[in-house]
Motif scaffolding. Structure first.
Motif, PDB file in Angstrom:
ATOM      1  N   UNK A 133       0.834  -1.206   0.000  1.00  0.00           N
ATOM      2  CA  UNK A 133       0.000   0.000   0.000  1.00  0.00           C
ATOM      3  C   UNK A 133       0.868   1.255   0.000  1.00  0.00           C
ATOM      4  N   UNK A 134       1.961   1.255   0.784  1.00  0.00           N
ATOM      5  CA  UNK A 134       2.832   2.420   0.864  1.00  0.00           C
ATOM      6  C   UNK A 134       3.512   2.693  -0.482  1.00  0.00           C
ATOM      7  N   UNK A 135       4.013   1.639  -1.129  1.00  0.00           N
ATOM      8  CA  UNK A 135       4.682   1.804  -2.424  1.00  0.00           C
ATOM      9  C   UNK A 135       3.702   2.321  -3.471  1.00  0.00           C
ATOM     10  N   UNK A 136       2.530   1.710  -3.496  1.00  0.00           N
ATOM     11  CA  UNK A 136       1.519   2.112  -4.481  1.00  0.00           C
ATOM     12  C   UNK A 136       1.084   3.556  -4.243  1.00  0.00           C
ATOM     13  N   UNK A 137       0.988   3.949  -2.973  1.00  0.00           N
ATOM     14  CA  UNK A 137       0.549   5.302  -2.639  1.00  0.00           C
ATOM     15  C   UNK A 137       1.579   6.349  -3.036  1.00  0.00           C
ATOM     16  N   UNK A 138       2.855   6.035  -2.848  1.00  0.00           N
ATOM     17  CA  UNK A 138       3.913   6.991  -3.155  1.00  0.00           C
ATOM     18  C   UNK A 138       4.263   7.055  -4.638  1.00  0.00           C
TER      19      UNK A 138
END
Length: 443
Positions: free
Chosen positions: A368-373
């Motif tokens: 989720x963090x990678x996709x969000x950034x």
């Protein structure tokens, strides 16, 4: 819940999660691919050689309590020049200001400056009504001067706006095609030395710019509140009040133009700069107004789909533009609830099939963090490649802050929905920041 149900939910969740970066990649690819292609070159040659080039420009500045910025805005507008042989004038609509705006305007003496003072109860009925009053004044004066309406263009520059030196020349070039009823210029942020300003310039200078370039290909360009230029004859065809009381009167005007079969073009070769809102509370209020106006314009979807003036692919893009903020808000709730329920299940010893262990939960949060950034970092690269006028470290910081900026937009969306459901349609103007004065050109 069975294992198969859990996997089904997992697949659907990851599909939703990956939709955002995938959409970003497609949008960047499409926008960059269109710019500079053979089709764009053909369109540009047609526009440049057309017979519809305007020779009269009016810059309308709607002003309500703009004492902090209106002198610079008027000074910059008076300095704009169109192609040789064109006349440009500035009309400030003082919409019942009770600060020092009237005194500031009275101190500016220039033969091409006109000031219209509106008093209550007509004043303060919204930006749309102020623009309609200016439009009716210009239409009447144009008729008395014997100037053809199709040769006259009305440009809107907000109280804090400043157009680039070439903006009138670029608008005239694009309006060489008589089918072009309006042009929207790119919007940039001036005070991007602060983080919130840099994030907003990332939004306007890269993301909105890419969206508008894609709409150029589909002929579905939308009008913005700042930097819109409309042919007077096009406005006349829409009646005595082209702008409505909608909270985003610019979007509604653009939709009405599309329904009438008129083309709107977008240019990033010229721009209008404006101030960023650098206060979280005021920024939320601004985005709430935009989101509520977006919701109000959704009523045009039926007419757009019934119209024969817009291609099916363009309708899909317009539908996505009007509906996606609300779909994103729902998806955010679903993803948040899934994470919360998964965490609670692990704490009480009844984990979800899709999140059976703490490791799986951590892995999902990492994805989720990678996709969000990812989207913010991609847009920084686009901004850097196309603008190259801002320090890379500051824009990288803006990219890291971009997801939080989107969460603020989500909060504004929910607030807008609540206001719409409870019948609240009042609006509050955006506060301005004091800037260094510009030198007035007397010519």
């Amino acid at each position: 819940m069975s294992v198969s149900d859990g996997w089904l939910i997992a697949v659907a969740g990851y599909a939703i999660l990956l939709a955002w970066p995938l959409t970003t990649v497609i949008l960047v690819w499409f926008a960059i691919r269109y710019v500079g292609t053979h089709r764009a070159s053909v369109v540009n040659r047609k526009l440049a050689s057309g017979g519809g080039r305007p020779d009269h420009f009016w810059i309308i500045v709607p002003a309500l309590n703009e004492e902090a910025v209106v002198a610079n805005t008027v000074t910059a507008a008076l300095g704009l020049r169109g192609p040789a042989g064109t006349l440009s004038r500035v009309l400030v609509v003082d919409d019942g200001s009770d600060d020092r705006t009237p005194e500031v305007l009275a101190a500016i003496s220039h033969p091409r400056l006109h000031v219209m003072r509106r008093e209550l109860p007509e004043a303060r009925q919204g930006k749309g009504e102020a623009l309609n009053a200016a439009y009716r004044f210009i239409a009447g004066l144009t008729e008395r001067e014997g100037v053809p309406a199709e040769r006259v263009v009305l440009g809107i520059i907000d109280g804090d706006g400043q157009g680039s030196d070439n903006i009138l020349v670029e608008v005239a070039r694009l309006m060489g095609d008589t089918k072009v009823g309006a042009v929207q210029a790119q919007v940039r942020i001036r005070n991007r030395d602060k983080l919130l300003g840099a994030v907003q310039d990332l939004e306007f200078g890269a993301i909105v710019d890419a969206c508008q370039n894609m709409r150029n290909a589909l002929d579905t360009v939308g009008l913005g509140g700042n930097g819109q230029f409309s042919r007077l004859s096009t406005l006349i065809s829409l009646g005595t009040a082209p702008w409505s009381s909608c909270l985003v009167e610019d979007m509604e005007l653009g939709l009405r133009m599309h329904l009438s079969g008129m083309s709107i073009r977008y240019t990033s070769r010229a721009s209008v700069t404006q101030q960023a809102v650098v206060d979280i509370r005021r920024l939320t209020r601004q985005r709430t107004r935009w989101a509520q106006g977006n919701l109000q314009c959704a009523r045009y979807l039926g007419s757009l789909f019934a119209s024969g003036n817009i291609a099916r692919t363009a309708l899909v893009e317009i539908f996505h533009y009007l509906v996606s903020p609300w779909a994103n808000a729902v998806v955010t709730i679903l993803l948040t609830l899934t994470g919360a329920v998964g965490t609670l299940g692990l704490l009480i010893g009844h984990p979800l099939p899709i999140l059976p262990t703490w490791f799986a939960l951590g892995e999902s949060l990492g994805i989720w963090l990678v996709v969000t950034m990812f989207p913010g970092l991609v847009w920084v690269l686009v901004h850097r490649a196309k603008r190259a006028d801002e320090a890379l470290p500051r824009m990288l910081l803006a990219a890291l802050a971009y997801p939080a900026f989107l969460l603020l937009g989500m909060a504004a969306t929910y607030r807008a929905l609540g206001r719409q459901l409870t019948g609240k349609h009042s609006w509050a103007k955006t506060e301005r920041l004091v800037e260094e004065p510009l030198a007035l050109q007397t010519a």
